[in-house]
Write a protein that holds these residues in place. Structure first.
Motif, PDB file in Angstrom:
ATOM      1  N   LEU A  38       0.809  -1.219   0.000  1.00 12.35           N
ATOM      2  CA  LEU A  38       0.000   0.000   0.000  1.00 12.35           C
ATOM      3  C   LEU A  38       0.845   1.273   0.000  1.00 12.35           C
ATOM      4  CD1 LEU A  38      -2.698  -1.161   2.572  1.00 12.35           C
ATOM      5  CD2 LEU A  38      -2.889  -1.114   0.081  1.00 12.35           C
ATOM      6  N   LYS A  39       2.173   1.088   0.013  1.00 11.66           N
ATOM      7  CA  LYS A  39       3.125   2.201  -0.083  1.00 11.66           C
ATOM      8  C   LYS A  39       2.894   3.251   1.010  1.00 11.66           C
ATOM      9  CE  LYS A  39       4.009   1.679  -5.028  1.00 11.66           C
ATOM     10  NZ  LYS A  39       4.069   2.341  -6.353  1.00 11.66           N
ATOM     11  N   SER A  40       2.709   2.759   2.213  1.00  5.21           N
ATOM     12  CA  SER A  40       2.487   3.676   3.326  1.00  5.21           C
ATOM     13  C   SER A  40       2.754   2.935   4.632  1.00  5.21           C
ATOM     14  CB  SER A  40       1.052   4.213   3.301  1.00  5.21           C
ATOM     15  OG  SER A  40       0.887   5.265   4.200  1.00  5.21           O
ATOM     16  N   SER A  41       3.138   3.672   5.664  1.00  6.13           N
ATOM     17  CA  SER A  41       3.381   3.063   6.970  1.00  6.13           C
ATOM     18  C   SER A  41       2.057   2.849   7.698  1.00  6.13           C
ATOM     19  CB  SER A  41       4.299   3.964   7.800  1.00  6.13           C
ATOM     20  OG  SER A  41       3.638   5.185   8.096  1.00  6.13           O
ATOM     21  N   PHE A  42       2.084   1.945   8.694  1.00  3.30           N
ATOM     22  CA  PHE A  42       0.860   1.673   9.450  1.00  3.30           C
ATOM     23  C   PHE A  42       0.377   2.925  10.181  1.00  3.30           C
ATOM     24  CE2 PHE A  42      -1.158   0.218  13.485  1.00  3.30           C
ATOM     25  CZ  PHE A  42      -2.356  -0.190  12.915  1.00  3.30           C
ATOM     26  N   ALA A 267       4.895  19.128 -18.512  1.00  2.00           N
ATOM     27  CA  ALA A 267       5.785  18.023 -18.141  1.00  2.00           C
ATOM     28  C   ALA A 267       5.870  17.917 -16.622  1.00  2.00           C
ATOM     29  CB  ALA A 267       7.171  18.243 -18.731  1.00  2.00           C
ATOM     30  N   VAL A 268       5.779  16.685 -16.114  1.00  4.87           N
ATOM     31  CA  VAL A 268       5.831  16.464 -14.663  1.00  4.87           C
ATOM     32  C   VAL A 268       6.824  15.349 -14.360  1.00  4.87           C
ATOM     33  CG1 VAL A 268       4.552  15.817 -12.589  1.00  4.87           C
ATOM     34  CG2 VAL A 268       3.424  17.164 -14.374  1.00  4.87           C
ATOM     35  N   LEU A 269       7.724  15.642 -13.440  1.00  2.45           N
ATOM     36  CA  LEU A 269       8.682  14.663 -12.933  1.00  2.45           C
ATOM     37  C   LEU A 269       8.457  14.558 -11.428  1.00  2.45           C
ATOM     38  CD1 LEU A 269      11.176  12.930 -13.816  1.00  2.45           C
ATOM     39  CD2 LEU A 269      12.593  14.860 -13.118  1.00  2.45           C
ATOM     40  N   THR A 270       8.336  13.336 -10.921  1.00  2.00           N
ATOM     41  CA  THR A 270       8.063  13.131  -9.499  1.00  2.00           C
ATOM     42  C   THR A 270       9.196  12.358  -8.852  1.00  2.00           C
ATOM     43  OG1 THR A 270       5.671  13.099  -9.882  1.00  2.00           O
ATOM     44  CG2 THR A 270       6.451  12.160  -7.816  1.00  2.00           C
ATOM     45  N   LEU A 271       9.695  12.886  -7.733  1.00  4.87           N
ATOM     46  CA  LEU A 271      10.677  12.191  -6.912  1.00  4.87           C
ATOM     47  C   LEU A 271       9.953  11.702  -5.658  1.00  4.87           C
ATOM     48  CD1 LEU A 271      13.629  14.765  -7.156  1.00  4.87           C
ATOM     49  CD2 LEU A 271      13.299  12.688  -8.513  1.00  4.87           C
ATOM     50  N   GLN A 272       9.886  10.396  -5.498  1.00  6.31           N
ATOM     51  CA  GLN A 272       9.115   9.804  -4.396  1.00  6.31           C
ATOM     52  C   GLN A 272      10.004   8.865  -3.592  1.00  6.31           C
ATOM     53  OE1 GLN A 272       6.293   6.281  -4.797  1.00  6.31           O
ATOM     54  NE2 GLN A 272       4.819   7.961  -4.747  1.00  6.31           N
ATOM     55  N   THR A 273       9.987   9.004  -2.268  1.00  3.82           N
ATOM     56  CA  THR A 273      10.744   8.107  -1.399  1.00  3.82           C
ATOM     57  C   THR A 273       9.805   7.385  -0.447  1.00  3.82           C
ATOM     58  OG1 THR A 273      11.167   9.839   0.258  1.00  3.82           O
ATOM     59  CG2 THR A 273      12.818   9.546  -1.480  1.00  3.82           C
ATOM     60  N   ARG A 274      10.090   6.120  -0.244  1.00  2.00           N
ATOM     61  CA  ARG A 274       9.324   5.285   0.680  1.00  2.00           C
ATOM     62  C   ARG A 274      10.271   4.283   1.342  1.00  2.00           C
ATOM     63  NH1 ARG A 274       6.178   8.686  -0.252  1.00  2.00           N
ATOM     64  NH2 ARG A 274       3.974   8.530  -0.830  1.00  2.00           N
ATOM     65  N   VAL A 275       9.764   3.616   2.364  1.00  2.00           N
ATOM     66  CA  VAL A 275      10.474   2.493   2.980  1.00  2.00           C
ATOM     67  C   VAL A 275       9.839   1.206   2.454  1.00  2.00           C
ATOM     68  CG1 VAL A 275      11.019   1.273   5.113  1.00  2.00           C
ATOM     69  CG2 VAL A 275      11.067   3.768   5.065  1.00  2.00           C
ATOM     70  N   ALA A 276      10.645   0.329   1.886  1.00  2.00           N
ATOM     71  CA  ALA A 276      10.171  -1.004   1.486  1.00  2.00           C
ATOM     72  C   ALA A 276      10.590  -1.995   2.562  1.00  2.00           C
ATOM     73  CB  ALA A 276      10.751  -1.394   0.133  1.00  2.00           C
ATOM     74  N   ARG A 277       9.721  -2.947   2.850  1.00  2.30           N
ATOM     75  CA  ARG A 277       9.994  -3.902   3.916  1.00  2.30           C
ATOM     76  C   ARG A 277      10.064  -5.319   3.364  1.00  2.30           C
ATOM     77  NH1 ARG A 277       7.312   0.343   5.974  1.00  2.30           N
ATOM     78  NH2 ARG A 277       7.911   1.070   8.065  1.00  2.30           N
ATOM     79  N   GLN A 278      10.933  -6.116   4.005  1.00  2.00           N
ATOM     80  CA  GLN A 278      11.117  -7.520   3.635  1.00  2.00           C
ATOM     81  C   GLN A 278      11.396  -7.643   2.130  1.00  2.00           C
ATOM     82  OE1 GLN A 278      11.450  -9.602   6.053  1.00  2.00           O
ATOM     83  NE2 GLN A 278      10.678  -8.195   7.633  1.00  2.00           N
ATOM     84  N   VAL A 279      12.492  -7.021   1.717  1.00  2.00           N
ATOM     85  CA  VAL A 279      12.869  -6.971   0.304  1.00  2.00           C
ATOM     86  C   VAL A 279      14.001  -7.956   0.040  1.00  2.00           C
ATOM     87  CG1 VAL A 279      13.846  -5.502  -1.502  1.00  2.00           C
ATOM     88  CG2 VAL A 279      12.158  -4.575   0.066  1.00  2.00           C
ATOM     89  N   THR A 280      13.913  -8.682  -1.073  1.00  2.00           N
ATOM     90  CA  THR A 280      14.978  -9.592  -1.475  1.00  2.00           C
ATOM     91  C   THR A 280      15.776  -8.963  -2.610  1.00  2.00           C
ATOM     92  OG1 THR A 280      13.661 -11.535  -0.859  1.00  2.00           O
ATOM     93  CG2 THR A 280      15.522 -11.896  -2.336  1.00  2.00           C
ATOM     94  N   LEU A 281      17.083  -8.770  -2.379  1.00  2.00           N
ATOM     95  CA  LEU A 281      17.983  -8.200  -3.376  1.00  2.00           C
ATOM     96  C   LEU A 281      19.190  -9.114  -3.510  1.00  2.00           C
ATOM     97  CD1 LEU A 281      17.907  -4.466  -2.188  1.00  2.00           C
ATOM     98  CD2 LEU A 281      16.729  -5.411  -4.177  1.00  2.00           C
ATOM     99  N   ALA A 282      19.463  -9.539  -4.741  1.00  2.00           N
ATOM    100  CA  ALA A 282      20.591 -10.446  -5.005  1.00  2.00           C
ATOM    101  C   ALA A 282      20.534 -11.672  -4.096  1.00  2.00           C
ATOM    102  CB  ALA A 282      21.918  -9.713  -4.834  1.00  2.00           C
TER     103      ALA A 282
END
Length: 357
Positions: A38-42, A267-282
């Motif tokens: 949901l791209k949001s914290s509890f 023209a619209v450019l959006t910079l968005q930051t979030r915290v992702a949880r339980q992510v698998t990388l490499a």
């Protein structure tokens, strides 16, 4: 009534999103995977109606009301949910009626494409490592004879007879200039392997703001840069200069793709930051990761090159070197992260994932 969150802590280990709703359909609990989906914290999700988070939330509302009236104990179905102002989710939904008047419904959602995304990330990593080794070897093989060619052209120019110097010097200068151009290209290919990885504390919002100021200086009119930041993101260890270069490369590519919209002023450019949880990388699972999105409303990346945009010398525009995204991917992988991209006409979204402490 607040749920005893500690008793539900084990649900944070699940890969599927779990939300528990009260009798009005408001969120009383959301696990880490649900926050990610949901791209949001509890803290922000608490007491929001789940169905309001989707443009077609009526599909969820129907099964929620059926569970509320105990028409079934458990029901499963596949749904396509359209996130408000975002992309669509292909999810398998399990709705369970609970014997608790305060929190009567539990909904579990799992993205059907999750495994496909993991497989794609693994392929991307393997391809990138192979490309990096190929580039390094190829660049070194090119560099040595290139110096010889340039040196020979310079010596030849010195030996030219005076009476033919003017007309023949034109040809030796072509050789020298083309050798210099190729040398510059080789240097750019080798840049990530030569430059030391300077690690320090990085605030990603300082990186984004630096890029934003540079972009607005270059495109003072016609381009709107929106900021959608999660200010709770912690600092992390990284190379700030490399990260600025990565975000700037992607943002600059976006601006070039937006040239027509910049001319028309929308023209619209959006910079968005979030915290992702339980992510698998490499193939390594991380509890938290930076989830940075660079989104534009341009025409999209041509379908025929979408799977190859991180390959060297692949470019979607005339005159492009095809190295910017390759170098960006290399820099992010040096931070144990990855860059992903989803593109369609009207929306191109570059997503950068980097593990957080």
């Amino acid at each position: 009534m607040k749920l005893p969150v500690n008793s539900l802590a084990g649900l944070d280990l699940l890969a599927s999103a779990v939300v528990i709703l009260d009798a009005q359909g408001r969120i009383s609990y959301a696990n880490a995977a649900a926050e990610n989906m949901l791209k949001s914290s509890f803290r922000l999700l608490d007491q929001q109606r789940l169905v309001d988070m989707f443009a077609n939330g009526d599909k969820l509302d129907t099964v929620f009301r059926q569970a509320l009236s105990h028409q079934f104990a458990e029901k499963s179905q596949d749904l396509t949910l359209q996130r408000t102002g975002g992309d669509s989710l292909q999810v398998h939904v399990v709705v369970t009626a609970l014997h608790n008047p305060d929190t009567p419904v539990l909904i579990e959602m799992r993205e059907n494409v999750q495994q496909l995304k993991l497989d794609r990330e693994e392929r991307l990593l393997d391809q990138s490592l192979a490309n990096k080794e190929l580039i390094r070897n190829l660049a070194h093989e090119i560099k040595n004879p290139l110096g010889g060619i340039r040196g020979a052209a310079q010596l030849l120019e010195l030996e030219l007879p005076e009476r033919h110097l003017k007309e023949l010097r034109e040809y030796t200068q072509v050789i020298i200039k083309e050798a210099d151009r190729l040398q510059t290209l080789v240097d750019r290919l080798l840049a990530p392997h030569r430059r030391p990885h300077i690690v320090g504390d990085v605030n990603i919002h300082e990186v984004c703001e630096r890029v934003r100021s540079l972009m607005l200086a270059e495109f003072p009119s016609g381009l709107t840069i929106n900021r959608d930041y999660d200010l709770s993101l912690p600092d992390f260890r990284g190379d700030k200069a490399q990260l600025i270069q990565v975000v700037l490369n992607i943002a600059h590519n976006a601006a070039q793709a937006l040239s027509e919209r910049i001319a028309s002023g929308d023209a619209v450019l959006t910079l968005q930051t979030r915290v992702a949880r339980q992510v698998t990388l490499a193939k390594i699972r991380y509890r938290l990761a930076l989830d940075l999105h660079i989104i534009d409303n341009g025409p999209g990346i041509p379908t025929e090159i979408q799977d190859r945009i991180f390959f060297p010398l692949v470019s979607g525009r005339d005159g492009g070197s095809g190295l910017g995204l390759t170098l960006a991917q290399t820099f992010i992988q040096q931070h144990s992260g990855v860059i992903e991209c989803e593109s369609r006409p009207g929306c191109t979204d570059f997503r950068i994932l980097i593990p957080l402490p």
